[in-house]
Design an enzyme around this catalytic site. Structure first.
Site, PDB file in Angstrom:
ATOM      1  N   GLU A  70      -2.375  -3.345   3.117  1.00  0.00           N
ATOM      2  CA  GLU A  70      -2.248  -4.089   1.862  1.00  0.00           C
ATOM      3  C   GLU A  70      -3.618  -4.674   1.547  1.00  0.00           C
ATOM      4  OE1 GLU A  70      -0.730  -5.557  -1.464  1.00  0.00           O
ATOM      5  OE2 GLU A  70      -1.738  -6.905  -0.061  1.00  0.00           O
ATOM      6  N   CYS A 115      -6.927   4.692   1.588  1.00  0.00           N
ATOM      7  CA  CYS A 115      -5.901   4.004   0.796  1.00  0.00           C
ATOM      8  C   CYS A 115      -6.306   2.545   0.523  1.00  0.00           C
ATOM      9  CB  CYS A 115      -4.554   4.135   1.492  1.00  0.00           C
ATOM     10  SG  CYS A 115      -3.175   4.004   0.367  1.00  0.00           S
ATOM     11  N   ARG A 124      -4.709   0.723  -8.396  1.00  0.00           N
ATOM     12  CA  ARG A 124      -3.777   0.469  -7.279  1.00  0.00           C
ATOM     13  C   ARG A 124      -2.384   0.999  -7.606  1.00  0.00           C
ATOM     14  NH1 ARG A 124      -3.316  -5.551  -5.205  1.00  0.00           N
ATOM     15  NH2 ARG A 124      -2.129  -4.477  -3.587  1.00  0.00           N
ATOM     16  N   HIS A 126      -3.758   9.566   3.665  1.00  0.00           N
ATOM     17  CA  HIS A 126      -3.751   9.114   5.071  1.00  0.00           C
ATOM     18  C   HIS A 126      -3.831  10.296   6.046  1.00  0.00           C
ATOM     19  CE1 HIS A 126      -2.448   4.886   4.414  1.00  0.00           C
ATOM     20  NE2 HIS A 126      -1.923   5.393   3.314  1.00  0.00           N
ATOM     21  N   GLU A 152      -4.700  10.210   9.006  1.00  0.00           N
ATOM     22  CA  GLU A 152      -4.302   9.728  10.344  1.00  0.00           C
ATOM     23  C   GLU A 152      -2.799   9.879  10.577  1.00  0.00           C
ATOM     24  OE1 GLU A 152      -4.878   7.892   7.768  1.00  0.00           O
ATOM     25  OE2 GLU A 152      -3.601   6.091   7.793  1.00  0.00           O
TER      26      GLU A 152
HETATM   27  N1  GLN Z   1      -0.524  -0.205  -2.153  1.00  0.00           N
HETATM   28  C1  GLN Z   1      -1.498  -0.679  -1.200  1.00  0.00           C
HETATM   29  C2  GLN Z   1      -2.516  -1.595  -1.872  1.00  0.00           C
HETATM   30  O1  GLN Z   1      -2.613  -1.610  -3.043  1.00  0.00           O
HETATM   31  C3  GLN Z   1      -2.199   0.465  -0.516  1.00  0.00           C
HETATM   32  C4  GLN Z   1      -1.201   1.324   0.219  1.00  0.00           C
HETATM   33  C5  GLN Z   1      -1.701   1.924   1.481  1.00  0.00           C
HETATM   34  O2  GLN Z   1      -2.765   1.560   2.017  1.00  0.00           O
HETATM   35  N2  GLN Z   1      -0.917   2.827   2.041  1.00  0.00           N
HETATM   36  O3  GLN Z   1      -3.211  -2.291  -1.210  1.00  0.00           O
END
Ligand code: GLN
EC number: 4.3.3.6
Length: 190
Positions: free
Chosen positions: A47, A78, A105, A170, A172
């Site tokens: 997040e 991400c 985002r 991702h 990973e």
């Molecule tokens: N939705 C998250 C954000 O805005 C990111 C999601 C993720 O890292 N999988 O920070």
């Protein structure tokens, strides 16, 4: 090769395991002094608002920003990509702002928050790479110094600017090691 994974919040262990599979020493980074003696750093998914606040609380923010400006290799996946972005289209917050990209985002909306696809990323590997998107951002705009590495449905989902790599997805969370291998090479070449 000693590569850190920022471990303040989010998906850390999967990155550590991928780095170990490539014979790197992989370390979880929680304190500012742990940024020393690293060849590169992964900013994981999670997040971005939370990680951004913790970057400041731990004092990592200023030192990391300075190191990145000096050429230290970083890869944001991400939420990590959001942390690197100079601008966020749909958020007041700004974080490290070292990469000349504008991101959006949660850009895939609520119905298809998460999906898996695959794509050939020529710069990285001749074979298709599985791409996992989880409430992912995409890149809306890049400045001319940013290399676009991959688009999915016309949206930019991977880019590189000198010592900085950013991916919406991702790697990973898959068995594929190609993106990690590419980043390790960025850390060797620096
Ligand atoms: N939705 C998250 C954000 O805005 C990111 C999601 C993720 O890292 N999988 O920070």
């Amino acid at each position: 090769m000693r590569i850190g994974v920022l471990a303040l919040q989010g998906g850390v262990i999967e990155h550590i395991n991928h780095l170990k599979a490539l014979n790197c020493e992989a370390v979880e980074i929680r304190k500012v002094e742990e940024l020393d003696n690293l060849d590169g750093l992964i900013l994981p998914g999670g997040e971005s608002t939370t990680i951004g606040k913790l970057l400041i609380k731990t004092g990592i923010f200023d030192k990391l920003r300075e190191k990145i400006s000096d050429g230290f290799p970083v890869w944001g996946t991400c939420a990590g990509m959001i942390l690197l972005a100079k601008s966020i289209e749909n958020d007041e917050a700004r974080h490290l702002q070292t990469m000349d990209i504008t991101v959006k985002r949660n850009a895939y909306g609520s119905q298809i928050d998460s999906f898996i696809t695959e794509e050939i990323i020529e710069e990285i590997c001749a074979d298709p790479i599985p791409l996992v998107f989880i409430r992912a951002p995409y890149i809306k705009n890049v400045e001319s110094n940013v290399q676009i590495l991959c688009k999915v449905n016309d949206k930019i989902v991977a880019a590189k600017q000198e010592n900085m790599l950013a991916t919406s997805f991702h790697p990973e969370l898959t068995d594929n090691l190609e993106l990690h291998r590419y980043f390790v090479n960025m850390c060797i070449k620096k």
